[in-house]
Design an enzyme around this catalytic site. Structure first.
Site, PDB file in Angstrom:
ATOM      1  N   ASP A   1     -76.595   7.969  23.126  1.00  9.05           N
ATOM      2  CA  ASP A   1     -76.840   6.672  22.547  1.00  9.05           C
ATOM      3  C   ASP A   1     -77.119   6.637  21.085  1.00  9.05           C
ATOM      4  O   ASP A   1     -78.237   7.113  20.685  1.00  9.05           O
ATOM      5  CB  ASP A   1     -77.970   5.966  23.526  1.00  9.05           C
TER       6      ASP A   1
ATOM      7  N   ASP B   1     -70.829   2.754  21.198  1.00 13.02           N
ATOM      8  CA  ASP B   1     -72.101   3.859  20.681  1.00 13.02           C
ATOM      9  C   ASP B   1     -72.633   4.291  21.805  1.00 13.02           C
ATOM     10  O   ASP B   1     -73.870   5.074  21.708  1.00 13.02           O
ATOM     11  CB  ASP B   1     -73.134   2.680  20.031  1.00 13.02           C
ATOM     12  N   GLU B   2     -72.266   4.718  22.960  1.00 10.96           N
ATOM     13  CA  GLU B   2     -72.775   5.163  24.105  1.00 10.96           C
ATOM     14  C   GLU B   2     -71.660   5.909  25.114  1.00 10.96           C
ATOM     15  O   GLU B   2     -70.729   5.485  25.308  1.00 10.96           O
ATOM     16  CB  GLU B   2     -73.362   4.017  25.026  1.00 10.96           C
TER      17      GLU B   2
END
Length: 406
Positions: A15, A113-114
């Site tokens: 993350d 973003d993960e």
């Protein structure tokens, strides 16, 4: 019997730390140390948008994603408010995901973003799970000058909890066999599916930590919370999550749009059309067994000038009642009454797998559940549409319209 060590899965949850804000601080060093809020202009507290993300300095003021931008400004008027650059963030995200895929092809994208990574088969080439995680973090820092928090565990749920536990810029490892011990002292708020209503019910039962749930029999939780939710929370509390990392790209978005035969001035007609489109998108989502987190509006004026607006919901949606108000607000915010409308469209993205949806306090067929009435009505309308055609049953607001949402 426990599986041999060689067969245990090694899952990473990566993350990026306040990704959008971190990118903007990297590009503009003068922002460092300041509260940075990514979102639309606050207009001194009169803005109507929402916060996309905020850095950790801004979070100390209680600012968080999906908060109205006007509320963020009231909490922190001295913050730096930056309009999001989604295309730029996506370009950087692509390079970061290339780093992930240099270690494994088992990468499940959750957002820009993960991601989840299954590195079980990569251990012989690249070392242990913690070693792979450390190498990924190092490459992100060196190549992109950004930080990531990573959780390493034997399953997705525990890895996700681990990555969030000591953010930012953290590496948390949960060795196999210690999942229940790791989770036990944590708040029930960290359980997937334990929203505010569920937490309140658990508090009434005297269950405050994940360990409290794990020590109870599943039958007790099923009787108190409903069969599906009680069983699922008991499994998670004991560190059990059998879901696999799913690397399939899948469909990125699902949407519908209408180009009017003639450019339209009547806003009521445009909004009725938008409602019908939302109805069609929601029906398609339910048929596919998925729900979307991000609502995007597409608007084209006469002259072919096209605009898009989007908003991320707090929880995935597959119901018109959740999608339509957001789409309507996006339209009204983007509208220019002086212009004629040529095209209107709505789409949903950021899909969740069915097992990843927010579990309800009671089963869907329980009449006491929060949106059971709307869901039962939607199921009935779906059944009628499948059997007799899409126009056999309509909302009252669409009775005088020949717009078809599917």
């Amino acid at each position: 019997m426990p599986q041999p060590e060689t067969r245990l899965r090694t899952i990473l949850h990566v993350d990026m730390d306040a990704f959008y804000a971190a990118v903007e601080m990297r590009e503009d060093p003068s922002l460092r140390g300041k509260p940075v809020i990514i979102g639309s202009a606050p207009h001194k507290g009169r803005g109507r948008g929402v916060v996309s993300t905020a850095n950790y300095e801004a979070r100390r003021y209680g600012i968080h994603s999906a908060m109205p931008i006007s509320q963020a400004w009231r909490r922190c008027p001295e913050g730096a408010y930056v309009r999001p650059r989604i295309g730029f963030y996506a370009e950087i995200s692509g390079r970061i995901f290339d780093i992930f895929r240099s270690f494994t092809d088992q990468v499940e994208t959750l957002s820009l973003d993960e991601a989840f990574l299954d590195v079980t088969a990569s251990r012989r080439l690249f070392g242990t799970g913690p070693e792979i995680a450390a190498r990924i973090r190092q490459r992100i820092a060196e190549e992109e000058r950004l930080t990531a928090s990573v959780g390493v565990a034997s399953n997705k749920y525990v890895a996700k909890v681990a990555s969030d536990l000591k953010k930012p810029d953290a590496l948390v490892v949960v060795p196999p066999g210690t999942e229940r011990e790791f989770l036990a002292p944590l708040s029930v708020a960290r359980l997937w599916g334990a929203g505010p209503k569920v937490q309140a019910r658990l508090a009434q039962l005297g269950l405050k930590t994940i360990g409290d749930l794990a020590r109870n029999k599943p039958e007790f939780l099923e009787a108190s919370l409903g069969r599906k939710l009680g069983r699922r929370l008991h499994e998670l509390a004991n560190g059990v999550d059998v879901r696999r990392v799913d690397p399939r790209p899948g469909r990125k978005s699902l949407g519908k749009e209408v180009t009017f035969p003639r450019d339209v001035e009547d806003r009521a007609r445009v909004e009725r059309t938008l409602l019908a489109l939302c109805e069609g998108v929601a029906r398609s989502l339910r048929k596919k067994g998925i729900a979307g987190r991000t609502v995007q509006l597409k608007l084209r004026w006469d002259g072919f000038e096209t605009h898009t607006r989007q908003r991320t919901l707090e929880r995935p949606a597959d119901m018109t009642e959740a999608i339509w108000p957001v789409a309507r607000e996006l339209f009204r915010k983007a509208d220019d009454p002086r212009r004629l409308v040529r095209l209107i469209g709505v789409s949903l993205s950021g899909f969740d797998h069915p097992e990843g949806e927010q579990l309800r306090l009671l089963d869907d067929d329980d009449p006491a559940s929060g949106d059971a009435v709307h869901r039962e009505l939607a199921k009935t309308m779906d059944t009628v549409a499948d059997r007799f055609g899409r126009d056999a049953l309509k909302r009252a607001a669409l009775l005088d319209s020949n717009v078809r949402g599917t």
